[in-house]
Scaffold this active site. Structure first.
Site, PDB file in Angstrom:
ATOM      1  CB  SER A 257      -0.926   0.000   1.224  1.00 19.57           C
ATOM      2  OG  SER A 257      -0.182  -0.182   2.413  1.00 19.57           O
TER       3      SER A 257
ATOM      4  CE  LYS B 218      -4.146   3.093   5.147  1.00 19.45           C
ATOM      5  NZ  LYS B 218      -4.947   1.862   4.907  1.00 19.45           N
TER       6      LYS B 218
ATOM      7  CD  GLN C  92      -2.852  -2.458   2.230  1.00 17.32           C
ATOM      8  OE1 GLN C  92      -2.115  -2.676   3.174  1.00 17.32           O
ATOM      9  NE2 GLN C  92      -2.674  -3.033   1.043  1.00 17.32           N
TER      10      GLN C  92
ATOM     11  CB  THR D 237     -41.085  26.268  -7.656  1.00 15.02           C
ATOM     12  OG1 THR D 237     -42.205  26.714  -8.421  1.00 15.02           O
ATOM     13  CG2 THR D 237     -40.928  27.161  -6.425  1.00 15.02           C
ATOM     14  CG  HIS D 238     -42.150  22.806 -10.335  1.00 14.45           C
ATOM     15  ND1 HIS D 238     -42.409  21.511  -9.946  1.00 14.45           N
ATOM     16  CD2 HIS D 238     -42.842  23.599  -9.476  1.00 14.45           C
ATOM     17  CE1 HIS D 238     -43.238  21.518  -8.913  1.00 14.45           C
ATOM     18  NE2 HIS D 238     -43.511  22.781  -8.595  1.00 14.45           N
TER      19      HIS D 238
ATOM     20  CG  ASN E   2      -3.929  -4.776  12.884  1.00 15.69           C
ATOM     21  OD1 ASN E   2      -3.412  -4.658  11.757  1.00 15.69           O
ATOM     22  ND2 ASN E   2      -4.328  -5.932  13.373  1.00 15.69           N
TER      23      ASN E   2
ATOM     24  CE1 TYR F 132      -6.157  -3.357   8.763  1.00 14.62           C
ATOM     25  CE2 TYR F 132      -5.327  -5.579   8.368  1.00 14.62           C
ATOM     26  CZ  TYR F 132      -5.427  -4.249   7.989  1.00 14.62           C
ATOM     27  OH  TYR F 132      -4.810  -3.817   6.849  1.00 14.62           O
TER      28      TYR F 132
ATOM     29  CB  SER G 105     -15.305  24.909 -28.986  1.00 14.38           C
ATOM     30  OG  SER G 105     -15.356  24.032 -30.093  1.00 14.38           O
TER      31      SER G 105
ATOM     32  CG  ASN H  77     -17.899  25.310 -23.985  1.00 14.51           C
ATOM     33  OD1 ASN H  77     -18.975  25.808 -24.342  1.00 14.51           O
ATOM     34  ND2 ASN H  77     -17.131  24.626 -24.802  1.00 14.51           N
TER      35      ASN H  77
ATOM     36  CD  GLU I  85     -19.875  21.760 -18.832  1.00 17.48           C
ATOM     37  OE1 GLU I  85     -20.693  21.226 -19.587  1.00 17.48           O
ATOM     38  OE2 GLU I  85     -18.840  22.315 -19.248  1.00 17.48           O
TER      39      GLU I  85
ATOM     40  CE  LYS J 123     -19.930  25.371 -27.396  1.00 20.22           C
ATOM     41  NZ  LYS J 123     -21.243  25.132 -26.808  1.00 20.22           N
TER      42      LYS J 123
HETATM   43  N1  ARG Z   1      -1.054  -1.327   5.295  1.00 19.54           N
HETATM   44  C1  ARG Z   1      -1.997  -1.807   6.236  1.00 19.54           C
HETATM   45  C2  ARG Z   1      -3.313  -1.033   6.066  1.00 19.54           C
HETATM   46  O1  ARG Z   1      -3.305  -0.034   5.475  1.00 19.54           O
HETATM   47  C3  ARG Z   1      -1.512  -1.613   7.633  1.00 19.54           C
HETATM   48  C4  ARG Z   1      -2.097  -2.566   8.605  1.00 19.54           C
HETATM   49  C5  ARG Z   1      -1.554  -3.928   8.340  1.00 19.54           C
HETATM   50  N2  ARG Z   1      -2.007  -4.851   9.305  1.00 19.54           N
HETATM   51  C6  ARG Z   1      -1.998  -6.140   9.069  1.00 19.54           C
HETATM   52  N3  ARG Z   1      -2.429  -6.911  10.003  1.00 19.54           N
HETATM   53  N4  ARG Z   1      -1.590  -6.640   7.936  1.00 19.54           N
HETATM   54  O2  ARG Z   1      -4.348  -1.468   6.494  1.00 19.54           O
END
Ligand code: ARG
Length: 460
Positions: free
Chosen positions: A24, A326, A323, A156-157, A111, A318, A278, A286, A291, A284
């Site tokens: 990761s 994120k 993972q 409205t509408h 964790n 966990y 454009s 835009n 958007e 144009k």
């Molecule tokens: N890279 C892991 C995550 O983002 C960290 C936690 C890893 N924990 C594990 N038991 N493998 O979740």
């Protein structure tokens, strides 16, 4: 035996493919500042509790500062075999200070580490969102002040309904954004607890002080249940919920700008700085930025959906699925930040066209309600009957192809004898908006009060 962290148990290195699906670091390197801050708080606590000796703790803390300087200067190295930001930092620490580095991971696990780092990061993202929302609010309030008297059609509408003031319309977005601010700060308050020291899932047998760590990292208190601590991602979902709702508001504002810049409306002219041309049609101009703000809100909502679905079937505690928490949060944060900034820029610089708005405000018999209200007020007619009489007046105007205000008094009297010449005072769009003085209403004097209150809120 493998050189990996868990090389004691494993005799073969992970396959290339295993490393690729597992790593990761390519995205969680964004957590490096939080990772180092949390490690420093943990190391200081281990020292204070006598779990790690003074000298080793000092070496760890100095090493972490050194890594911080390196990452700041050169960026975070991406080595898939080190998996993630936590191992990357620990590995570098071992290179710098030797075996003492191994003491840092006493009484913690990745964790609780990742839960802590990510909370710190999301907490900061909440603060940042509030700052950026305030920027857009400032732009809205300033334009609203200039246009407290500018008349435009209220819809409205998407059909002309009653005249309103542009200032009032802009301040409607100020209110939505106030609620967004309160959602982000709510979320921040709720997430402000430290999971560190929950260890892998069950807590630890070391005599740690979780309160000290919580204090050092600016958390209100430690989380209460170690199992919950390492498997909870509500804080990320709260952030994404607030971000989704905020981006939904931005999308509605963007949509209005898109409609208003169309030739048919012509309420707004976009400056060159916020328009695109454009490649084929030379004429144009835009509203691409608006958007994209509208489009990005779909993606931000997708980020929320993605994490909801990731979390919904996970048993305690966990699982590696987590993972995947994120990237949706990082993506949503980046899209929201860009959208807020772009919209603030547009609101600051667009040119409103008051004449087009005033002309449009008079279309569609927008003062019909004013006629009905007049009948109630001046002639004592019950509202339902007044509604009926006014409907006949609108039909008469429609038949003659004129506005309500242009109907001759005779024609009005024919519809209802109680109507007299004073009625013309209320049939203009200006009179209509000036009369809407109820609390929260569109009258210019009310809008000026709302502007003043908004400025107090923003500290202006
Ligand atoms: N890279 C892991 C995550 O983002 C960290 C936690 C890893 N924990 C594990 N038991 N493998 O979740």
């Amino acid at each position: 035996p493998s050189q990996k962290t868990w090389g004691g148990r494993f005799s073969e290195a992970a396959s290339d493919l295993m490393q690729r699906i597992n790593a990761s670091i390519s995205f969680d390197k964004r957590l490096w500042r939080e990772d180092i801050a949390a490690s420093k708080a943990h190391a200081a606590m281990l020292r204070d509790q006598g779990i790690v000796g003074q000298a080793d703790a000092a070496a760890v803390l100095e090493g972490l500062d050194q890594i911080s300087r390196e990452f700041e200067r050169d960026g975070v190295p991406e080595r898939v075999e080190l998996e993630d930001i936590h191992m990357t930092v620990e590995h570098r620490l071992a290179e710098l200070i030797g075996p003492a580095a191994g003491r840092l991971h006493t009484a913690r696990s990745r964790n609780d580490q990742v839960a802590t780092d990510f909370r710190l990061w999301v907490r900061n993202a909440c603060d940042e969102a509030v700052g950026a929302i305030h920027g857009l609010q400032r732009a809205l309030v300033e334009r609203a002040e200039d246009h407290a008297d500018t008349v435009m059609p209220g819809f409205t509408h998407l059909q002309v309904a009653q005249p309103v003031t542009l200032g009032h319309h802009l301040l409607a977005y100020f209110e939505m954004l106030q609620r967004d601010v309160s959602r982000f700060s709510d979320a921040r308050t709720r997430m402000n607890e430290s999971p560190l020291g929950s260890a892998a899932l069950a807590g630890t047998s070391f005599p740690i002080d979780r309160h000290e760590v919580a204090d050092a990292l600016g958390f209100e208190r430690p989380t209460a249940n170690s199992l919950d601590s390492v498997s909870d991602r509500d804080f990320a979902l709260d952030y994404l919920t607030a971000a989704s709702q905020c981006s939904l508001h931005l999308s509605r504002l963007a949509e209005e700008l898109i409609i208003w810049t169309s030739q048919q409306f012509g309420f707004v002219k976009l400056p060159d700085a916020f328009s695109t041309g454009s490649s084929i049609m030379p004429q144009k101009r835009n509203p691409d930025a608006a958007e994209l703000v509208r489009g990005h809100s779909g993606r931000i909502l997708g980020c929320l959906t993605s994490l909801m679905v990731t979390m919904k079937g996970l048993p305690l505690a966990y699982s590696k699925d987590m993972q995947d928490d994120k990237e949706p949060v990082f993506e949503a944060r980046d899209l929201l930040a860009l959208s807020l900034e772009a919209l603030a820029g547009m609101i600051e610089t667009i040119e409103f066209v008051p004449q087009r708005m005033a002309d449009a405000a008079a279309l569609g018999f927008s003062t019909a309600t004013d006629l009905a209200d007049w009948l109630v007020r001046e002639a004592g007619v019950p509202f339902r009957e007044a509604h009926h009489i006014t409907g006949r007046a609108v039909k008469a105007a429609e038949d003659r192809g004129c506005d309500l205000a242009d109907l001759p008094l005779d024609a009005l009297k024919e519809i209802d004898a109680r109507i007299d010449e004073r009625v013309f005072d209320v049939l203009s769009v200006d009179a209509s908006v000036r009369s809407r003085t109820s609390y929260g209403g569109t009258a210019p004097e009310r809008v000026r009060e709302q502007v003043a209150a908004a400025k107090v809120d923003l500290g202006l």
